[in-house]
Design a protein around this motif. Sequence first.
Motif, PDB file in Angstrom:
ATOM      1  N   VAL A  49       0.832  -1.203   0.000  1.00 48.52           N
ATOM      2  CA  VAL A  49       0.000   0.000   0.000  1.00 48.52           C
ATOM      3  C   VAL A  49       0.873   1.262   0.000  1.00 48.52           C
ATOM      4  O   VAL A  49       0.557   2.239  -0.675  1.00 48.52           O
ATOM      5  N   ARG A  50       1.985   1.230   0.726  1.00 48.85           N
ATOM      6  CA  ARG A  50       2.906   2.380   0.711  1.00 48.85           C
ATOM      7  C   ARG A  50       3.509   2.580  -0.677  1.00 48.85           C
ATOM      8  O   ARG A  50       3.623   3.707  -1.161  1.00 48.85           O
ATOM      9  N   LEU A  51       3.885   1.486  -1.335  1.00 47.08           N
ATOM     10  CA  LEU A  51       4.427   1.594  -2.697  1.00 47.08           C
ATOM     11  C   LEU A  51       3.372   2.134  -3.656  1.00 47.08           C
ATOM     12  O   LEU A  51       3.669   2.974  -4.520  1.00 47.08           O
ATOM     13  N   ARG A  52       2.143   1.668  -3.497  1.00 45.20           N
ATOM     14  CA  ARG A  52       1.043   2.150  -4.348  1.00 45.20           C
ATOM     15  C   ARG A  52       0.780   3.633  -4.098  1.00 45.20           C
ATOM     16  O   ARG A  52       0.569   4.408  -5.025  1.00 45.20           O
TER      17      ARG A  52
ATOM     18  N   GLN B  37       9.376   0.477  -8.754  1.00 45.66           N
ATOM     19  CA  GLN B  37       9.466  -0.058  -7.392  1.00 45.66           C
ATOM     20  C   GLN B  37       8.171  -0.782  -7.009  1.00 45.66           C
ATOM     21  O   GLN B  37       8.209  -1.847  -6.379  1.00 45.66           O
ATOM     22  N   TYR B  38       7.037  -0.223  -7.369  1.00 43.06           N
ATOM     23  CA  TYR B  38       5.744  -0.850  -7.078  1.00 43.06           C
ATOM     24  C   TYR B  38       5.635  -2.191  -7.795  1.00 43.06           C
ATOM     25  O   TYR B  38       5.253  -3.202  -7.194  1.00 43.06           O
ATOM     26  N   ASN B  39       5.971  -2.208  -9.088  1.00 45.92           N
ATOM     27  CA  ASN B  39       5.885  -3.453  -9.858  1.00 45.92           C
ATOM     28  C   ASN B  39       6.849  -4.506  -9.311  1.00 45.92           C
ATOM     29  O   ASN B  39       6.516  -5.693  -9.259  1.00 45.92           O
ATOM     30  N   ALA B  40       8.051  -4.075  -8.895  1.00 45.59           N
ATOM     31  CA  ALA B  40       8.999  -5.024  -8.300  1.00 45.59           C
ATOM     32  C   ALA B  40       8.470  -5.538  -6.963  1.00 45.59           C
ATOM     33  O   ALA B  40       8.630  -6.722  -6.645  1.00 45.59           O
ATOM     34  N   GLY B  41       7.806  -4.677  -6.193  1.00 45.63           N
ATOM     35  CA  GLY B  41       7.263  -5.075  -4.903  1.00 45.63           C
ATOM     36  C   GLY B  41       6.160  -6.108  -5.023  1.00 45.63           C
ATOM     37  O   GLY B  41       6.108  -7.064  -4.237  1.00 45.63           O
ATOM     38  N   ILE B  42       5.278  -5.944  -6.010  1.00 44.73           N
ATOM     39  CA  ILE B  42       4.184  -6.923  -6.134  1.00 44.73           C
ATOM     40  C   ILE B  42       4.613  -8.179  -6.889  1.00 44.73           C
ATOM     41  O   ILE B  42       3.866  -9.144  -6.945  1.00 44.73           O
ATOM     42  N   ALA B  43       5.831  -8.176  -7.441  1.00 45.87           N
ATOM     43  CA  ALA B  43       6.310  -9.355  -8.156  1.00 45.87           C
ATOM     44  C   ALA B  43       7.176 -10.253  -7.280  1.00 45.87           C
ATOM     45  O   ALA B  43       7.469 -11.382  -7.670  1.00 45.87           O
TER      46      ALA B  43
ATOM     47  N   PHE C  71       8.196 -12.887  -4.389  1.00 45.09           N
ATOM     48  CA  PHE C  71       7.403 -14.079  -4.081  1.00 45.09           C
ATOM     49  C   PHE C  71       6.454 -13.949  -2.896  1.00 45.09           C
ATOM     50  O   PHE C  71       5.263 -14.107  -3.082  1.00 45.09           O
ATOM     51  N   PRO C  72       6.881 -13.691  -1.718  1.00 45.42           N
ATOM     52  CA  PRO C  72       5.856 -13.715  -0.671  1.00 45.42           C
ATOM     53  C   PRO C  72       4.808 -12.618  -0.872  1.00 45.42           C
ATOM     54  O   PRO C  72       3.616 -12.856  -0.686  1.00 45.42           O
ATOM     55  N   ALA C  73       5.260 -11.428  -1.276  1.00 45.13           N
ATOM     56  CA  ALA C  73       4.313 -10.325  -1.484  1.00 45.13           C
ATOM     57  C   ALA C  73       3.411 -10.579  -2.685  1.00 45.13           C
ATOM     58  O   ALA C  73       2.317 -10.019  -2.768  1.00 45.13           O
ATOM     59  N   LEU C  74       3.847 -11.412  -3.595  1.00 41.92           N
ATOM     60  CA  LEU C  74       3.034 -11.774  -4.755  1.00 41.92           C
ATOM     61  C   LEU C  74       1.723 -12.422  -4.316  1.00 41.92           C
ATOM     62  O   LEU C  74       0.666 -12.159  -4.902  1.00 41.92           O
ATOM     63  N   LEU C  75       1.774 -13.216  -3.278  1.00 39.96           N
ATOM     64  CA  LEU C  75       0.549 -13.848  -2.766  1.00 39.96           C
ATOM     65  C   LEU C  75      -0.410 -12.799  -2.202  1.00 39.96           C
ATOM     66  O   LEU C  75      -1.619 -12.856  -2.437  1.00 39.96           O
ATOM     67  N   VAL C  76       0.135 -11.835  -1.461  1.00 38.83           N
ATOM     68  CA  VAL C  76      -0.700 -10.768  -0.903  1.00 38.83           C
ATOM     69  C   VAL C  76      -1.302  -9.942  -2.033  1.00 38.83           C
ATOM     70  O   VAL C  76      -2.492  -9.616  -2.018  1.00 38.83           O
ATOM     71  N   ALA C  77      -0.476  -9.590  -3.033  1.00 40.13           N
ATOM     72  CA  ALA C  77      -0.977  -8.814  -4.170  1.00 40.13           C
ATOM     73  C   ALA C  77      -2.073  -9.567  -4.907  1.00 40.13           C
ATOM     74  O   ALA C  77      -3.052  -8.973  -5.360  1.00 40.13           O
ATOM     75  N   TRP C  78      -1.928 -10.865  -5.028  1.00 47.97           N
ATOM     76  CA  TRP C  78      -2.955 -11.665  -5.699  1.00 47.97           C
ATOM     77  C   TRP C  78      -4.241 -11.684  -4.878  1.00 47.97           C
ATOM     78  O   TRP C  78      -5.332 -11.556  -5.430  1.00 47.97           O
ATOM     79  N   ILE C  79      -4.127 -11.823  -3.569  1.00 51.80           N
ATOM     80  CA  ILE C  79      -5.304 -11.888  -2.706  1.00 51.80           C
ATOM     81  C   ILE C  79      -6.074 -10.568  -2.732  1.00 51.80           C
ATOM     82  O   ILE C  79      -7.300 -10.555  -2.819  1.00 51.80           O
TER      83      ILE C  79
ATOM     84  N   ALA D 242       1.877   0.840 -15.260  1.00 51.20           N
ATOM     85  CA  ALA D 242       2.704   1.074 -16.440  1.00 51.20           C
ATOM     86  C   ALA D 242       3.382   2.432 -16.328  1.00 51.20           C
ATOM     87  O   ALA D 242       2.767   3.401 -15.867  1.00 51.20           O
ATOM     88  N   PRO D 243       4.653   2.525 -16.742  1.00 55.61           N
ATOM     89  CA  PRO D 243       5.333   3.822 -16.720  1.00 55.61           C
ATOM     90  C   PRO D 243       4.858   4.696 -17.880  1.00 55.61           C
ATOM     91  O   PRO D 243       4.233   4.216 -18.825  1.00 55.61           O
ATOM     92  N   LEU D 244       5.167   5.978 -17.782  1.00 53.14           N
ATOM     93  CA  LEU D 244       4.874   6.900 -18.875  1.00 53.14           C
ATOM     94  C   LEU D 244       6.075   6.925 -19.788  1.00 53.14           C
ATOM     95  O   LEU D 244       7.120   7.461 -19.437  1.00 53.14           O
TER      96      LEU D 244
END
Length: 199
Positions: free
Chosen positions: A29-32, A173-179, A181-189, A196-198
Amino acid sequence: MSVLPDSLAGWLVVALLLFWFVGAYNRLVRLRAAVLQAYAVLDVALRKQLDFVQASITAAPRPETPPEGAPTVAPLQAATTQLATLLGATRVRPLDPGSMAALATALQVLIAAWRRQYPGAVTVFDADGTLSRPAPLMPGMGGASDPAAPIAWPEPSAAAEIARGQFNQAVAQYNAGIAQFPALLVAWIVRLRPAAPLL
């Protein structure tokens, strides 16, 4: 048969997983939020570019009959209107890759129209705001597919390029954070999707 653990060790494992989930979720959420904040700064900088272009259009003298082959301001006005519309639409969902791709296309159309109207009046800055070099004269020479490639801006201010660089960095940084492994499960849930960048 109970779903709840019977032992203290089981409760500790459940508590540890719960705390880990909350911590990972808060990090995402902080990264977002950092992406959304960087987009707000980018939005202000792009509106400033639009104001500069619109002021240039209204300040330009308009001959009653333009000379043959002279560029008209109609494409520049249309590109300005298109960018303003897409900027408003992207403001609602700045993390949507489709909206960001449309905004990037509209920005490139505006810059191309500006270059046709005012060929020598573009400035290129590096992502840190330092003056990079004169803009390339040929429209195909810019590296538009590279998010780090500088854009030739109409207004001679580094604010837009700095804001674009900060936004692209926050998105990375946000895309790396949600990719991860452990955080990937949280992002999926919680259904967090890559941004996407500009370009």
